[in-house]
Design a protein around this motif. Structure first.
Motif, PDB file in Angstrom:
ATOM      1  N   THR A  44      11.871   0.517   4.345  1.00 18.20           N
ATOM      2  CA  THR A  44      11.226   1.429   3.407  1.00 18.20           C
ATOM      3  C   THR A  44      10.915   0.632   2.153  1.00 18.20           C
ATOM      4  OG1 THR A  44      12.461   3.325   4.271  1.00 18.20           O
ATOM      5  CG2 THR A  44      11.447   3.571   2.097  1.00 18.20           C
ATOM      6  N   ILE A  45       9.629   0.380   1.927  1.00 17.20           N
ATOM      7  CA  ILE A  45       9.183  -0.438   0.814  1.00 17.20           C
ATOM      8  C   ILE A  45       8.620   0.483  -0.270  1.00 17.20           C
ATOM      9  CG2 ILE A  45       7.697  -2.361   0.116  1.00 17.20           C
ATOM     10  CD1 ILE A  45       9.570  -3.128   2.430  1.00 17.20           C
ATOM     11  N   VAL A  46       9.065   0.290  -1.506  1.00 21.54           N
ATOM     12  CA  VAL A  46       8.526   1.030  -2.641  1.00 21.54           C
ATOM     13  C   VAL A  46       7.382   0.209  -3.220  1.00 21.54           C
ATOM     14  CG1 VAL A  46       9.003   2.043  -4.900  1.00 21.54           C
ATOM     15  CG2 VAL A  46      10.789   2.009  -3.143  1.00 21.54           C
ATOM     16  N   VAL A  47       6.222   0.839  -3.340  1.00 23.42           N
ATOM     17  CA  VAL A  47       5.033   0.177  -3.870  1.00 23.42           C
ATOM     18  C   VAL A  47       4.596   0.923  -5.130  1.00 23.42           C
ATOM     19  CG1 VAL A  47       2.615  -0.399  -3.399  1.00 23.42           C
ATOM     20  CG2 VAL A  47       4.332  -0.632  -1.589  1.00 23.42           C
ATOM     21  N   ARG A  48       4.247   0.141  -6.138  1.00 16.88           N
ATOM     22  CA  ARG A  48       3.795   0.715  -7.407  1.00 16.88           C
ATOM     23  C   ARG A  48       2.272   0.639  -7.471  1.00 16.88           C
ATOM     24  NH1 ARG A  48       2.379  -1.146 -12.470  1.00 16.88           N
ATOM     25  NH2 ARG A  48       3.056   0.150 -14.202  1.00 16.88           N
ATOM     26  N   ARG A  49       1.632   1.817  -7.655  1.00 15.79           N
ATOM     27  CA  ARG A  49       0.176   1.849  -7.826  1.00 15.79           C
ATOM     28  C   ARG A  49      -0.214   1.829  -9.290  1.00 15.79           C
ATOM     29  NH1 ARG A  49      -1.780   6.626  -3.818  1.00 15.79           N
ATOM     30  NH2 ARG A  49       0.027   7.650  -4.720  1.00 15.79           N
ATOM     31  N   GLY A  50       0.637   2.342 -10.144  1.00 17.63           N
ATOM     32  CA  GLY A  50       0.348   2.410 -11.569  1.00 17.63           C
ATOM     33  C   GLY A  50       1.572   2.929 -12.293  1.00 17.63           C
ATOM     34  N   ALA A  51       1.424   3.157 -13.582  1.00 18.59           N
ATOM     35  CA  ALA A  51       2.537   3.674 -14.373  1.00 18.59           C
ATOM     36  C   ALA A  51       3.016   4.997 -13.784  1.00 18.59           C
ATOM     37  CB  ALA A  51       2.113   3.854 -15.824  1.00 18.59           C
ATOM     38  N   ARG A  71      -4.408  -1.585   0.491  1.00 20.00           N
ATOM     39  CA  ARG A  71      -5.342  -1.317  -0.614  1.00 20.00           C
ATOM     40  C   ARG A  71      -6.571  -0.575  -0.113  1.00 20.00           C
ATOM     41  NH1 ARG A  71      -3.882  -6.640  -2.228  1.00 20.00           N
ATOM     42  NH2 ARG A  71      -5.793  -7.443  -1.311  1.00 20.00           N
ATOM     43  N   ALA A  72      -7.103  -0.988   1.046  1.00 17.02           N
ATOM     44  CA  ALA A  72      -8.284  -0.316   1.606  1.00 17.02           C
ATOM     45  C   ALA A  72      -7.971   1.139   1.948  1.00 17.02           C
ATOM     46  CB  ALA A  72      -8.785  -1.070   2.833  1.00 17.02           C
ATOM     47  N   LEU A  73      -6.819   1.382   2.557  1.00 14.69           N
ATOM     48  CA  LEU A  73      -6.428   2.749   2.917  1.00 14.69           C
ATOM     49  C   LEU A  73      -6.338   3.633   1.678  1.00 14.69           C
ATOM     50  CD1 LEU A  73      -5.285   4.789   5.071  1.00 14.69           C
ATOM     51  CD2 LEU A  73      -3.020   3.996   4.331  1.00 14.69           C
ATOM     52  N   LEU A  74      -5.754   3.103   0.617  1.00 15.96           N
ATOM     53  CA  LEU A  74      -5.512   3.893  -0.587  1.00 15.96           C
ATOM     54  C   LEU A  74      -6.675   3.867  -1.576  1.00 15.96           C
ATOM     55  CD1 LEU A  74      -1.800   2.865  -1.164  1.00 15.96           C
ATOM     56  CD2 LEU A  74      -2.657   4.968  -0.094  1.00 15.96           C
ATOM     57  N   GLY A  75      -7.642   2.962  -1.341  1.00 13.83           N
ATOM     58  CA  GLY A  75      -8.795   2.872  -2.228  1.00 13.83           C
ATOM     59  C   GLY A  75      -8.440   2.358  -3.612  1.00 13.83           C
ATOM     60  N   VAL A  76      -7.497   1.436  -3.668  1.00 10.75           N
ATOM     61  CA  VAL A  76      -7.093   0.852  -4.945  1.00 10.75           C
ATOM     62  C   VAL A  76      -7.274  -0.659  -4.902  1.00 10.75           C
ATOM     63  CG1 VAL A  76      -5.447   2.692  -5.456  1.00 10.75           C
ATOM     64  CG2 VAL A  76      -4.659   0.639  -4.286  1.00 10.75           C
ATOM     65  N   ALA A  77      -7.442  -1.245  -6.080  1.00 10.75           N
ATOM     66  CA  ALA A  77      -7.639  -2.693  -6.163  1.00 10.75           C
ATOM     67  C   ALA A  77      -6.337  -3.449  -6.382  1.00 10.75           C
ATOM     68  CB  ALA A  77      -8.619  -3.024  -7.294  1.00 10.75           C
ATOM     69  N   ARG A  78      -5.356  -2.799  -7.013  1.00 12.07           N
ATOM     70  CA  ARG A  78      -4.119  -3.491  -7.342  1.00 12.07           C
ATOM     71  C   ARG A  78      -2.915  -2.626  -7.034  1.00 12.07           C
ATOM     72  NH1 ARG A  78      -3.283  -6.002 -12.749  1.00 12.07           N
ATOM     73  NH2 ARG A  78      -1.809  -7.084 -11.449  1.00 12.07           N
ATOM     74  N   MET A  79      -1.885  -3.286  -6.534  1.00  9.10           N
ATOM     75  CA  MET A  79      -0.585  -2.666  -6.315  1.00  9.10           C
ATOM     76  C   MET A  79       0.454  -3.760  -6.501  1.00  9.10           C
ATOM     77  SD  MET A  79      -1.100  -0.297  -2.971  1.00  9.10           S
ATOM     78  CE  MET A  79      -1.863  -1.587  -2.044  1.00  9.10           C
TER      79      MET A  79
END
Length: 156
Positions: A44-51, A71-79
């Motif tokens: 179980t990996i915790v990933v941070r998308r933003g604050a 990133r492609a699945l979530l539509g974000v550029a940075r994590m």
């Protein structure tokens, strides 16, 4: 007193089996201690998308997160992955015990598609304790998004 993870599993009505074992230093040791194959030891990996914006990613033990796929699945550029203290603040659990069940915040869950159709083992919120659950039932209970988000573990 049961951990928040066990309480959450009970509240969800999910059948599970508690596995208690001594300290382990690797996924291979964890698999042996739990009596399962390495892919069935789910990380179980915790990933941070933003604050104050995290998610859980469930990966088979023999695989790692594919950052481009996630990133492609979530539509974000940075994590990023939070440090141990930030992960504890986000989940209520120490590294090595993290599970989406009973987390202090019900962050979204992404489960790698290779977990479907298996019995898996997850952290149970305490060191040296795991739970075995039906992956499909756990995925449904967590409302997880299922997708191809991993790559094989690199050979070392």
């Amino acid at each position: 007193m049961p951990s928040p993870a066990i309480t959450a599993l009970d509240a969800a009505g999910l059948p599970y089996r508690v596995i208690r074992h001594g300290p382990v230093r690797s996924l291979a040791e964890a698999a042996r201690a739990r009596g399962v194959a390495v892919p069935d030891v789910v990380k179980t990996i915790v990933v941070r998308r933003g604050a104050d914006d995290h998610l859980f990613v469930l990966t088979p033990g023999d695989r790692v997160i594919s950052w481009p796929k996630l990133r492609a699945l979530l539509g974000v550029a940075r994590m990023s992955m939070p440090d141990a203290e930030a992960a504890r603040a986000a989940t209520g659990y120490e590294r090595g015990t993290i599970t989406p069940f009973g987390s202090t915040t019900a962050w979204p869950v992404v489960a790698d598609e290779r977990l479907r159709g298996r019995e898996i083992t997850l952290g149970a919120g305490q060191h040296d304790v795991a739970v075995a659950v039906d992956a499909d039932a756990a995925i449904a209970a967590l409302g997880a998004t299922v997708a191809d988000v991993t790559d094989p573990e690199p050979v070392r």
